[in-house]
Structures are given as C-alpha cells and as structure tokens.
Design a protein around this motif. Structure first.
Motif, PDB file in Angstrom:
ATOM      1  N   ASP A 157       0.702  -1.065  -0.046  1.00  0.00           N
ATOM      2  CA  ASP A 157      -0.017   0.018  -0.100  1.00  0.00           C
ATOM      3  C   ASP A 157       0.694   1.250   0.019  1.00  0.00           C
ATOM      4  O   ASP A 157       2.075   1.094   0.351  1.00  0.00           O
ATOM      5  CB  ASP A 157      -0.830   0.008   1.175  1.00  0.00           C
ATOM      6  N   ASP A 158       0.375   2.196  -0.290  1.00  0.00           N
ATOM      7  CA  ASP A 158       0.966   3.703  -0.487  1.00  0.00           C
ATOM      8  C   ASP A 158       2.452   3.624  -1.130  1.00  0.00           C
ATOM      9  O   ASP A 158       3.433   4.319  -0.488  1.00  0.00           O
ATOM     10  CB  ASP A 158       1.061   4.255   0.973  1.00  0.00           C
ATOM     11  N   GLU A 198      -4.147   4.619  -6.814  1.00  0.00           N
ATOM     12  CA  GLU A 198      -5.214   4.891  -5.670  1.00  0.00           C
ATOM     13  C   GLU A 198      -5.459   6.361  -5.973  1.00  0.00           C
ATOM     14  O   GLU A 198      -4.549   7.007  -6.474  1.00  0.00           O
ATOM     15  CB  GLU A 198      -4.961   4.496  -4.392  1.00  0.00           C
TER      16      GLU A 198
HETATM   17 CA    CA Z   1      -3.329   3.592   0.385  1.00  0.00          CA
END
Ligand code: CA
Ligand code: C2E
Ligand code: CA
Ligand code: CA
Length: 278
Positions: free
Chosen positions: A178-179, A235
């Motif tokens: 993520d990220d 995202e």
């Molecule tokens: Ca994220």
C-alpha cells in the motif's frame, strides 16, 4: 471541531493527544465498540483496465458511534494502534470482509477484497493460521482475499513477520504493498517478499497532470512492477484525465472517487456484473 467528511462521515479534527479526558473516553468507547460490534466495513470498488470491470474492492473500516454517527478511521485508528486494540479491530474487519466476499462469490459476483493490516497483526504468532481459519469458516477461496501491507512492515526484520508473510502467500492469499513510493527507497524487499501487487500512493496520482515529475514516477513504477511480474493499482483516481493517462501507461487497476466512493456492501452490489466464479 467536527465536520462532514467526503464520505459522509463526521470526524474530529481536535488533536486527541492534547485532550486527556476525551482521549480516555474515546478509548473506553472504542473498547465497547469492539465488544458491541459497532464497527462496519465499507467497500471501495477498483476498476480493471483495459476492460473496465469491477472485480475487486478495498475494505475500509468505519465506526458507527452511538452518539457521534459514522466516524472515519482518522478519528480512531491511531488510538487503536497505540492501545493495541488494532489487533481485535483488524480481526473484525477481516472476518466481515471475508464473509461479504464469500456472499458475493456465492451470488456469482466474485470480488477480491483487499484488507488493510497493521504491523501488530503481522507480529502475532499464528496470524497466518488465523487468516486460514477465517477463510475456511467463511468458505472463501484464498485468492479472493488480498492483504495490504506497507513498506515499513517489510523492513521489520522480525522472523515472525517474515514467517507470517510466507505462510499467507502459501495459503494463496494475495499480498499488496500500500502507499507504494512514500516509504523507503530500498526496493530489495520486493525480491525478498512474495508480493504480487503494488498500489501507487495517491499523492503521485494527484500530481499526474501538474508536471513531468509525478508522471515519470508513476510510469516508472508501472514498468518496474510489470517487469517484476506484479499487478499495479493506482489509488486516488479522481478525474477522467488521470484515468486516460493511467490507461495509456497500462496500469492494471484504478481506485478512487472517479470509480466510486467507499460504500456499504448493499450499495455496491447492484453495480457488480454477474459472472461465473473463476
Ligand atoms: Ca493507500
Ligand atoms: P488507505 O489504506 O490508503 O485507504 C485509502 C483512503 O483514501 C481511504 O480513506 C479512502 O476513502 C481514501 N480515498 C479513496 N479514493 C480517494 C480519492 O479519489 N481521493 C482521495 N482524496 N481519497 C480517496 P479512509 O477510508 O478514511 O481510510 C484512511 C486510512 O485508514 C486508510 O488509508 C488505512 O491506512 C486506514 N484504514 C482503513 N481501514 C483500516 C483497517 O481495517 N485496518 C487498518 N489497520 N487500517 C485501516
Ligand atoms: Ca489501503
Ligand atoms: Ca494511505
């Protein structure tokens, strides 16, 4: 001090650290929330490219607070981390998300559900076995579950974390970072861990049209991800121009307000295609 958030929830902008009494009260309330099942899971769809189908979603926790209404994670995740309650919170989200994914699967609308993990969960001995037990109990095939880790979790250097990650992958659970791009610059962990998906942080997507830099970073992440055999998700996709660019760059999946906001499962269901389980 409270206002309506973008997803229809209220949240507190007060710094909880500086309000000892409020913090203690919130801590007691969160403990009660875990006992009384006040946590709910919202689902934000992801769109497949190039076809455009919705076959996956991210599970995002919300707290249906008896007095304050629907609270965003920003109002309580940090407190949950600090008090260790994040472990129980994570178990409840995992359980709810797998039960929902199983229902979609049985309805012929299979969805892979991504669940966010805390490092504290990964540090638990037997965490992977717990996940296996949830999959078994909810009758969900493992590849319909994706677990989202952050780069810092992979730098933990703890045997138990590494063992859990290997055991999860062996179960057939998908693992995403993520990220991606906001953490550490060492990419060595991409070799060391059985990751199959990168989620490009939304700050890079937000900068896509502003200048050459963010576009170059996004393109480079996609090319690198693909050459390592990874799926790449963007995202924070908020407008059509970003979608077109990401399509040109051959990004695999899009997530963001343009595709859909996080919503209760029953609101998402009518938007899902019916197909035979794969
Ligand atoms: Ca994220
Ligand atoms: P995240 O994992 O990076 O989740 C994405 C966040 O971006 C979500 O915020 C989502 O609502 C928001 N978002 C989605 N699309 C857009 C967009 O187009 N533009 C913008 N500006 N924002 C977008 P949310 O739901 O408030 O969650 C915040 C964070 O809380 C998550 O960030 C995640 O780190 C954490 N979190 C949420 N649920 C859980 C959970 O069950 N367990 C754990 N450990 N953390 C969670
Ligand atoms: Ca996430
Ligand atoms: Ca984030």
């Amino acid at each position: 001090a409270k206002y309506l958030g973008g997803d229809g929830y209220q949240f507190y902008s007060d710094n909880l650290q500086t309000h000892g009494i409020e913090r203690l009260q919130l801590e007691n309330q969160l403990r009660k929330a875990l006992d009384d099942a006040q946590l709910v899971v919202y689902y934000q769809p992801k769109q497949d490219l190039p076809g455009g189908a919705l076959r996956s979603a991210e599970a995002l926790v919300r707290w249906q607070h008896p007095q304050h209404g629907l609270l965003a994670p920003a109002a309580f995740i940090e407190l949950a981390e600090e008090t260790g309650m994040i472990v129980r919170l994570g178990e409840q989200v995992l359980q709810q998300a797998c039960a929902q994914a199983s229902q979609w699967y049985q309805n012929g609308q299979p969805m892979q559900i991504a669940v966010n993990l805390s490092v504290q969960q990964l540090r638990q001995r037997g965490f992977a076995e717990q996940v296996a037990a949830v999959l078994l109990a909810t009758e969900l095939p493992a590849h319909y579950l994706q677990l989202e880790l952050t780069e810092s979790m992979l730098l933990e250097q703890l045997d138990v974390v590494e063992q859990n990650i290997a055991a999860l992958r062996a179960l057939g659970v998908s693992l995403a970072i993520d990220d991606f791009g906001t953490g550490y610059s060492s990419l060595a962990y991409l070799k060391r861990f059985p990751i199959d998906t990168l989620k490009i942080d939304r700050t890079f997507i937000a900068g896509l049209q502003q200048g050459a830099q963010d576009a170059a970073i996004v393109r480079a992440i996609i090319v690198m991800g693909h050459s390592l055999g990874l799926q790449v998700v963007a995202e924070g996709v908020e407008d059509e121009a970003q979608r077109q660019l990401l399509r040109d760059y051959q990004c695999d999946q899009l997530q963001g307000y343009l595709i859909g906001r996080p919503m209760p499962a029953n609101e998402l269901t009518p938007h899902l295609a019916r197909e035979l389980p794969i």
